[in-house]
Design a protein around this motif. Structure first.
Motif, short mmCIF file in Angstrom:
data_model
loop_
_atom_site.label_atom_id
_atom_site.label_comp_id
_atom_site.label_asym_id
_atom_site.label_seq_id
_atom_site.Cartn_x
_atom_site.Cartn_y
_atom_site.Cartn_z
N GLY A 109 0.29 75.85 16.14
CA GLY A 109 0.06 75.90 14.52
C GLY A 109 0.48 74.37 13.85
O GLY A 109 0.03 73.40 14.40
N SER A 110 1.07 74.70 12.69
CA SER A 110 1.30 73.47 11.81
C SER A 110 2.25 72.78 12.72
O SER A 110 2.41 71.26 12.34
N GLY A 111 3.34 73.17 13.48
CA GLY A 111 4.23 72.32 14.09
C GLY A 111 3.67 71.47 15.32
O GLY A 111 4.12 70.18 15.10
N TRP A 112 2.41 71.83 15.76
CA TRP A 112 1.81 70.98 16.90
C TRP A 112 0.85 69.98 15.93
O TRP A 112 1.10 68.82 16.38
N LYS A 113 0.49 70.31 14.75
CA LYS A 113 -0.16 69.09 14.00
C LYS A 113 0.64 68.09 13.63
O LYS A 113 0.39 66.99 13.91
N GLU A 114 2.00 68.47 13.09
CA GLU A 114 3.29 67.55 12.62
C GLU A 114 3.55 66.79 14.02
O GLU A 114 3.68 65.40 13.90
N TYR A 115 3.74 67.37 15.08
CA TYR A 115 4.23 66.70 16.45
C TYR A 115 3.38 65.69 16.62
O TYR A 115 3.54 64.64 17.11
N GLN A 116 1.95 65.80 16.71
CA GLN A 116 1.03 64.80 17.07
C GLN A 116 0.96 63.50 16.14
O GLN A 116 0.75 62.55 16.61
N ARG A 117 1.48 63.66 15.09
CA ARG A 117 1.67 62.54 13.89
C ARG A 117 2.97 61.97 14.29
O ARG A 117 2.95 60.72 14.18
N SER A 118 4.18 62.56 14.31
CA SER A 118 5.41 62.15 14.39
C SER A 118 6.48 62.37 15.39
O SER A 118 7.27 62.09 15.01
N GLN A 119 5.96 63.24 16.28
CA GLN A 119 6.75 63.80 17.35
C GLN A 119 7.91 64.45 16.82
O GLN A 119 9.17 64.59 17.48
N THR A 120 7.84 65.16 15.65
CA THR A 120 8.68 66.09 14.99
C THR A 120 7.93 67.53 14.54
O THR A 120 6.85 67.45 14.51
N VAL A 121 8.82 68.41 14.36
CA VAL A 121 8.48 69.42 13.88
C VAL A 121 9.31 70.00 12.59
O VAL A 121 10.63 70.06 12.90
N CYS A 122 9.01 70.04 11.45
CA CYS A 122 9.76 70.01 10.28
C CYS A 122 10.87 69.13 10.18
O CYS A 122 12.04 69.44 10.04
N ILE A 124 12.25 67.73 12.61
CA ILE A 124 13.13 67.82 13.90
C ILE A 124 12.61 66.99 15.01
O ILE A 124 11.69 67.71 15.69
N PRO A 125 13.39 65.96 15.57
CA PRO A 125 12.94 65.38 16.61
C PRO A 125 12.65 66.20 17.97
O PRO A 125 13.57 67.02 18.10
N LEU A 126 11.74 65.85 18.54
CA LEU A 126 11.23 66.74 19.78
C LEU A 126 10.99 65.77 21.03
O LEU A 126 10.77 64.40 20.64
N PRO A 127 11.37 65.89 22.24
CA PRO A 127 10.83 65.15 23.26
C PRO A 127 9.41 64.56 23.12
O PRO A 127 8.51 65.28 22.78
N GLU A 128 9.19 63.44 23.60
CA GLU A 128 7.94 62.90 23.55
C GLU A 128 7.01 63.51 24.71
O GLU A 128 7.61 64.08 25.71
N GLY A 129 5.67 63.44 24.63
CA GLY A 129 4.71 64.04 25.64
C GLY A 129 4.60 65.39 25.63
O GLY A 129 3.97 65.84 26.86
N LEU A 130 5.06 66.51 24.78
CA LEU A 130 4.72 67.93 25.02
C LEU A 130 3.14 67.93 24.72
O LEU A 130 2.40 67.57 23.64
N PRO A 131 2.70 69.00 25.38
CA PRO A 131 1.41 69.17 25.21
C PRO A 131 1.34 70.35 24.14
O PRO A 131 2.25 71.09 23.95
N GLN A 132 0.13 70.62 23.80
CA GLN A 132 0.10 71.67 22.75
C GLN A 132 0.50 73.00 23.40
O GLN A 132 0.14 73.64 24.41
N ALA A 133 1.12 73.98 22.79
CA ALA A 133 1.43 75.47 23.08
C ALA A 133 2.73 75.25 24.29
O ALA A 133 3.20 76.19 24.69
N ALA A 134 3.33 74.05 24.38
CA ALA A 134 4.39 73.71 25.22
C ALA A 134 5.64 74.68 24.66
O ALA A 134 5.83 74.93 23.75
N LYS A 135 6.23 75.19 25.53
CA LYS A 135 7.54 75.84 25.47
C LYS A 135 8.48 74.72 25.13
O LYS A 135 8.80 73.84 25.83
N LEU A 136 9.41 74.95 24.02
CA LEU A 136 10.20 73.86 23.59
C LEU A 136 11.60 74.09 24.35
O LEU A 136 11.71 75.22 24.98
#
Length: 286
Positions: A109-122, A124-136
């Motif tokens: 959802g919106s988390g995936w859209k943000e991650y593509q822009r900034s590697q964050t969700v809300c 919160i920094p996340l590991p790089e290279g995660l695909p859509q629908a990846a388990k966090l």
């Protein structure tokens, strides 16, 4: 309904004030893209009510539920109990904490859209290279609040602390993640992935209670495990057919939405019921 009580109407639920208790009545209304649609999804309110009842009774967490048995509810007014049967929840009245407690276990959802822009969700920094629908790696807590427009608005945890204080913020984060993990494990055992969800909490006499609805197709993103694959948006058990049809229609999302075709209504109803029956191992009785 013929109920002689003050009422507050939400997109799906009507909330009646009974003094120290409240009566929540889940309608068959459905919303999409912040609009209430003119079409109803038959029995949707009953599915949401029965699924929330299941979770309230199954999860080891204090909650506001008193009863869903309309025969035991002493209601004033000329009430048709058959209308309320299966869709009414009698609950303790709480001081509602003004935070939507969102927990995300997957990148969607919106988390995936943000991650593509900034590697964050809300933020919160996340590991790089995660695909859509990846388990966090671990579920993340991303609170939101209601803006004046009525839409959910993501806020930082620091902003949540400013609103409710550090002790309550930390408690709600801990409780929300724990409830999500317990519910997600149960659902996964029955072939359903709960990708993300949101909870609401209230306080009575200093006790924090889980309130409103819990881990339903309206408050959560449900995916069938056997159709799940990373790199794509999996099919869902909620409003998928509704959103897909609206997206493909000529509706501009800025005017009154169109009436749904009967086929879309029936498929949506079937998906809600399937999710309920799979998770609860109960037959939907209506």
């Amino acid at each position: 309904m013929g109920l002689n009580y003050p009422v507050r109407q939400g997109k799906v639920r009507d909330v009646y004030d009974l003094g120290e208790q409240v009566l929540l009545v889940a309608s068959d209304r459905i919303s999409a893209f912040d609009y209430i649609l003119p079409s109803l999804i038959p029995d949707k309110g009953r599915v949401l009510t029965q699924m929330s009842q299941f979770w309230f009774e199954t999860l080891d967490i204090p909650n506001h539920l008193i009863s869903t048995d309309v025969q035991q509810m002493k209601l004033d007014g000329d009430v048709d109990l058959s209308e309320l049967d299966g869709r009414a929840t009698l609950a303790r009245k709480t001081e509602v904490i003004p935070i939507e407690c969102v927990v995300r276990g997957y990148l969607a959802g919106s988390g995936w859209k943000e991650y593509q822009r900034s590697q964050t969700v809300c933020d919160i920094p996340l590991p790089e290279g995660l695909p859509q629908a990846a388990k966090l790696p671990e579920p993340i807590f991303t609170p939101a609040t209601k803006a004046e427009s009525g839409h959910d608005e993501n806020i930082s945890f620091e902003r949540m602390v400013e609103i409710v204080g550090p002790d309550m913020a930390n408690l709600l984060r801990e409780k929300s993640i724990a409830v999500y993990q317990a519910g997600a494990q149960r659902a996964l055992e029955h072939g359903i992935i709960i990708a993300d969800t949101k909870f609401e909490w209230g306080v009575v006499n200093g006790e924090v209670l889980l309130i409103d609805e819990v881990l339903t197709p309206d408050s959560s993103r449900f995916w069938p495990q056997n159709e799940y694959a990373v790199g794509m948006s999996p099919p869902s058990f909620d409003k998928q057919f509704v959103r897909d049809w609206l997206e493909a229609s000529s509706w501009d999302k800025n005017s009154e939405p169109p009436t749904l075709p009967q086929e879309v209504v029936e498929k949506t109803r079937a998906k809600y019921i399937e999710a309920y029956e799979r998770i609860t191992e109960r037959k939907f009785a209506w």
